[in-house]
Structure formats: structure tokens, C-alpha cells
Write an enzyme that holds these catalytic residues in place. Structure first.
Site, PDB file in Angstrom:
ATOM      1  N   GLU A  52       0.837  -1.178   0.000  1.00 30.08           N
ATOM      2  CA  GLU A  52       0.000   0.000   0.000  1.00 30.08           C
ATOM      3  C   GLU A  52       0.879   1.238   0.000  1.00 30.08           C
ATOM      4  OE1 GLU A  52      -2.778  -0.445   3.096  1.00 30.08           O
ATOM      5  OE2 GLU A  52      -3.357  -2.428   2.408  1.00 30.08           O
ATOM      6  N   HIS A  68      -4.415   7.178   0.676  1.00 28.99           N
ATOM      7  CA  HIS A  68      -3.714   5.899   0.771  1.00 28.99           C
ATOM      8  C   HIS A  68      -4.456   4.857  -0.039  1.00 28.99           C
ATOM      9  CE1 HIS A  68      -6.522   5.171   4.154  1.00 28.99           C
ATOM     10  NE2 HIS A  68      -6.272   3.889   4.002  1.00 28.99           N
ATOM     11  N   HIS A 126      -5.593   0.749  -0.798  1.00 28.53           N
ATOM     12  CA  HIS A 126      -5.891  -0.561  -0.239  1.00 28.53           C
ATOM     13  C   HIS A 126      -5.563  -1.600  -1.308  1.00 28.53           C
ATOM     14  CE1 HIS A 126      -9.094   0.874   2.954  1.00 28.53           C
ATOM     15  NE2 HIS A 126      -7.863   1.213   3.271  1.00 28.53           N
ATOM     16  N   ASP A 171      -7.974   4.387   9.907  1.00 27.86           N
ATOM     17  CA  ASP A 171      -8.080   5.394   8.854  1.00 27.86           C
ATOM     18  C   ASP A 171      -8.863   6.602   9.351  1.00 27.86           C
ATOM     19  OD1 ASP A 171      -6.772   3.710   7.087  1.00 27.86           O
ATOM     20  OD2 ASP A 171      -8.600   3.064   6.062  1.00 27.86           O
TER      21      ASP A 171
HETATM   22 ZN    ZN Z   1      -7.071   2.230   4.889  1.00 27.87          ZN
END
Ligand code: ZN
Length: 131
Positions: free
Chosen positions: A25, A70, A72, A83
Site C-alpha cells: 500500500e 492511501h 488498499h 483510517d
Molecule cells: Zn485504509
């Protein structure tokens, strides 16, 4: 500063980096120019778990940002509890990108983790800044 949208090039850059990082990620902070999200500050190094990517973002306290981005590794772009804690601390706009990393596989959330609209705008800009 009210955010009116994200530059199309910046979104494409985000999708590209997310895809090339997968299955790892990637995470970064977003910056704006005149209310448009135009720059991404990418965290050096990526970790293989979402939790770690988010924790790394917590460790960048001195950077002014409008929010976070970000990725996934799956198509699930729902924010985790970690998050949402991050969202509350790093700004008003937060993007999560998921597989298959195309123009439909992302969502924008507000500081509370609620989905919000983020128009994609065609604007001229310089190359995204990579620090
Ligand atoms: Zn996340």
C-alpha cells in the site's frame, strides 16, 4: 481554503502509484493550490499493511496538508477505524484508492469518514512533487 476539486493529472498520478505499489500500500498527504488538490507528498517506503501506512502518516506532523491519500490492496475502499482516526487529524479530504486502480476505484471522505464529493478538474499543473 475551500477545496473545489482535484486535478485530473494528480488523480491519475495517485492511481498509477497505487497500482505500481500493489500489493503493497502507499500513503501520502495532499496539498492544494487555489483550492484544487494538485500535489502529493509521498511517504518514503511503503509497508505491506494498511495499518502501517496509516501509522506512518501520523508521524508527519509538520506538513501542511488538506488531507491524506492511501491505497488498499483490494477493491474495498471503506475506511478502517485507524483510517478514520487519521482523517480527523490530517485535514478535511481523504482519498482511499482500491483495486483495480481506475477512475472509478476511489472515494473521498471527510474528517469523520463520511463519503464526500470531490470533482475531478481539468487544470494545467506542473509535475506532481515527489519528496
Ligand atoms: Zn485504509
Amino acid at each position: 481554503m475551500k477545496i473545489i476539486g482535484i486535478a485530473r493529472e494528480t488523480l491519475e498520478f495517485i492511481l498509477h502509484v497505487s497500482e505500481s505499489s500493489a500489493p503493497n500500500e502507499f500513503a501520502g498527504l495532499m496539498q492544494q493550490t487555489d483550492g484544487v488538490i494538485t500535489d502529493i507528498i509521498i511517504l518514503p517506503g511503503t509497508e505491506s499493511s494498511d495499518r502501517n501506512a496509516v501509522i506512518k502518516l501520523f508521524m508527519m506532523p509538520n506538513i501542511k496538508s488538506v488531507g491524506s491519500i492511501h491505497s488498499h490492496p483490494t477493491s474495498n475502499v471503506t475506511p478502517s477505524k485507524a483510517d478514520i482516526r487519521l482523517f480527523g487529524k490530517t485535514g478535511s479530504h481523504h482519498i482511499i484508492v482500491g483495486a483495480p486502480y481506475d477512475e472509478n476505484s476511489w472515494k473521498c471522505y471527510d474528517g469523520d469518514g463520511q463519503v464526500q464529493d470531490l470533482p475531478v478538474l481539468d487544470v494545467e499543473l506542473e509535475e506532481p512533487e515527489i519528496l
